[in-house]
Design a protein around this motif. Structure first.
Motif, PDB file in Angstrom:
ATOM      1  N   GLU A  87       0.850  -1.187   0.000  1.00 48.97           N
ATOM      2  CA  GLU A  87       0.000   0.000   0.000  1.00 48.97           C
ATOM      3  C   GLU A  87       0.887   1.239   0.000  1.00 48.97           C
ATOM      4  OE1 GLU A  87      -3.594   2.114   2.588  1.00 48.97           O
ATOM      5  OE2 GLU A  87      -2.084   0.966   3.666  1.00 48.97           O
ATOM      6  N   GLY A  89       0.771   5.058   0.990  1.00 46.64           N
ATOM      7  CA  GLY A  89      -0.049   6.044   1.694  1.00 46.64           C
ATOM      8  C   GLY A  89      -0.804   5.425   2.859  1.00 46.64           C
ATOM      9  N   SER A  92      -4.018   6.937   8.168  1.00 50.23           N
ATOM     10  CA  SER A  92      -4.496   6.501   9.481  1.00 50.23           C
ATOM     11  C   SER A  92      -4.218   5.024   9.743  1.00 50.23           C
ATOM     12  CB  SER A  92      -6.008   6.708   9.548  1.00 50.23           C
ATOM     13  OG  SER A  92      -6.637   5.817   8.633  1.00 50.23           O
ATOM     14  N   GLN A  95      -7.183   1.648   5.889  1.00 46.80           N
ATOM     15  CA  GLN A  95      -7.208   0.782   4.695  1.00 46.80           C
ATOM     16  C   GLN A  95      -6.296  -0.435   4.915  1.00 46.80           C
ATOM     17  OE1 GLN A  95      -8.539   1.284   0.903  1.00 46.80           O
ATOM     18  NE2 GLN A  95      -8.241  -0.862   1.447  1.00 46.80           N
ATOM     19  N   GLU A 110       4.490   5.174   4.157  1.00 46.72           N
ATOM     20  CA  GLU A 110       3.973   6.504   4.496  1.00 46.72           C
ATOM     21  C   GLU A 110       5.140   7.492   4.565  1.00 46.72           C
ATOM     22  OE1 GLU A 110       0.855   8.107   4.980  1.00 46.72           O
ATOM     23  OE2 GLU A 110       2.307   9.739   5.111  1.00 46.72           O
ATOM     24  N   ASP A 136       9.311   7.191   1.108  1.00 48.18           N
ATOM     25  CA  ASP A 136       8.640   7.768  -0.051  1.00 48.18           C
ATOM     26  C   ASP A 136       8.146   6.627  -0.934  1.00 48.18           C
ATOM     27  OD1 ASP A 136       7.844   8.903  -2.420  1.00 48.18           O
ATOM     28  OD2 ASP A 136       9.591  10.211  -2.626  1.00 48.18           O
ATOM     29  N   GLY A 137       6.836   6.483  -0.981  1.00 47.63           N
ATOM     30  CA  GLY A 137       6.240   5.359  -1.692  1.00 47.63           C
ATOM     31  C   GLY A 137       6.378   5.406  -3.205  1.00 47.63           C
ATOM     32  N   LEU A 210       2.907  12.939  -2.889  1.00 40.68           N
ATOM     33  CA  LEU A 210       3.988  13.924  -2.852  1.00 40.68           C
ATOM     34  C   LEU A 210       5.319  13.187  -2.817  1.00 40.68           C
ATOM     35  CD1 LEU A 210       2.462  16.326  -0.157  1.00 40.68           C
ATOM     36  CD2 LEU A 210       2.427  16.615  -2.652  1.00 40.68           C
TER      37      LEU A 210
END
Ligand code: SAH
Length: 216
Positions: A87, A89, A92, A95, A110, A136-137, A210
């Protein structure tokens, strides 16, 4: 005790009205969405709004996605138990929790350190087996590649080459993509022997992907 029952009723109403009541049909997705305590993933002062039909702020100018969108993307992933999922991002962690509850092995990236830390802590305390990585994904996460599924929960104008590379053959990616006509649409991208196959789904609204990282 009363509190526990209250959230279960709210979660079940949320599924009926907002998720099954729209177009999500996969019974496994509906079950998982009613079993994950969404109120645990929103700030305390918003816990009362946890099951309403909206994204909510989680700090750092980021949001927990709308429940319908989490369900829709999970359905579009069309994953099976035991699959490896990346995943992009974490936000919280909600997901990620839904994916873990679905029986998937989840790695989640994240770029904001405080969000990564709080999601990691929350997921661990609730016993969801998710590896949260502060990074950084856009680069994906090479050490665990290839992934059967990749889910991106921040919008960008292109699919990063690293994601394409790290997706297993026969694998599938779901991501919100900025479209030229304006807005964003969910893209389902499959990696086949003959190259990539794209299918466009719902319009959606996600915070932007970003680059770089934001430390404590
Ligand atoms: N899946 C989340 C939704 C979070 S919103 C949930 O269920 O709550 C999108 C998240 O993507 C934000 O937390 C944002 O910081 C993060 N993000 C944006 N660009 C990123 C990048 N390049 N790498 C990793 N995370 C990124």
């Amino acid at each position: 005790m009363q509190n526990i029952q209250k959230w279960r009723i709210e979660a079940s109403d949320m599924v009926k009205e907002q998720i099954a009541g729209r177009d999500v049909r996969d019974p496994r997705v509906l079950e998982v969405m009613s079993s994950v305590p969404r109120h645990m993933f929103v700030p305390d002062e918003r816990a009362g709004d946890a099951y309403i039909d909206r994204p909510l702020p989680i700090g750092e100018c980021q949001t927990i996605s709308q429940p319908y969108m989490v369900a829709k993307m999970t359905e579009l992933l069309a994953a099976g138990p035991g699959m490896k999922v990346l995943e992009i991002g974490t936000g919280s962690g909600y997901q990620s929790a839904v994916l873990a509850a679905f029986g998937l092995r989840v790695w989640s990236l994240e770029r904001i350190e405080v969000l990564a830390a709080s999601a990691r802590e929350k997921l661990t305390s609730l016993n969801f087996d998710v590896t949260v990585i502060y990074s950084d994904g856009s680069e994906g996460y090479e050490p665990e590649a290839p992934y059967d599924r990749i889910i991106v929960t921040a919008a960008s104008s292109r699919i990063e080459p690293a994601w394409d590379r790290q997706l297993a053959l026969g694998g599938r990616l779901v991501a919100p993509v900025n479209v030229i006509s304006g807005g964003q649409r969910l893209l389902v991208r499959e990696k086949t022997y003959h190259g990539f196959r794209n299918a466009w789904h719902d319009y959606c609204r996600f915070v932007p992907l970003l680059t770089g990282m934001k430390g404590l």
